[in-house]
Design a protein around this motif. Structure first.
Motif: not given
Length: 182
Positions: A27-29, A46-51, A101-116
């Motif tokens: 989930r990008g956590d 066992v995940k640990g402590s979520r930041i 069409a969907p716009q895509i961003h990573s969990h870090t906020g970076l945009p992805a422009h093309q789905v290959d």
């Protein structure tokens, strides 16, 4: 990479790498995994402590990258902290764009422009390859992803998760190499 991190690398170039202490879930956590948590079991069982600290998450995300072997890490000043990945190095968040069409961003906020390419793995998780690399579509965004499939924008192919990681050169469980001594 933050300028302060680059300066620390120049000042202390030989700090040992860190393994097992940071993980990214599907989930990008981000999760911290101290020695007690690591001993209790593997990630993600066992995940640990979520930041949750916003500034710490932002710092990790600005300094997140992959090495030459395909292992992902967070450059924490002079120390490289390798990341265990539950699914992929990127978790894609989708929003509906102006054309539908969907716009895509990573969990870090970076945009992805093309789905290959688009795949469904053996757990029916949807993974996309973009110019940033391989990532998993966040579970909350599957309705928008289904709309893209139904509109013929994406045509998922079946592929095992292990094969997708191999094809994209992704190391999901980095370990210290005997050669580097780190």
């Amino acid at each position: 990479m933050d300028p302060i991190v680059e300066a620390a690398l120049k000042k202390w170039p030989n700090v040992p790498h860190c393994y097992g202490w940071l993980a990214l879930d599907a989930r990008g956590d981000w999760y911290m995994r101290d020695e007690r948590i690591q001993a209790a079991g593997p990630f993600p069982q066992v995940k640990g402590s979520r930041i949750n600290h916003e500034k710490l998450r932002e710092f990790i995300e600005r300094n997140y990258a992959a090495d030459e072997q395909g292992a992902w890490f967070f450059q924490n000043g002079p120390q490289r902290v390798y990341v265990e990945l539950e699914a992929a190095p990127w978790v894609w968040r989708l929003t509906k764009g102006p054309t539908g069409a969907p716009q895509i961003h990573s969990h870090t906020g970076l945009p992805a422009h093309q789905v290959d390419a688009v795949w469904l793995d053996e757990q029916d998780r949807l993974l996309l390859s973009t110019e940033l690399g391989l990532g998993l579509v966040h579970s909350l965004d599957m309705e928008l992803a289904a709309d893209a499939v139904e509109a013929g924008l994406w045509q998922p192919e079946p592929c095992s998760h292990a094969e997708l990681l191999r094809r994209h050169g992704v190391v999901d469980r980095p370990v210290a190499s005997a050669q580097s001594g780190r």
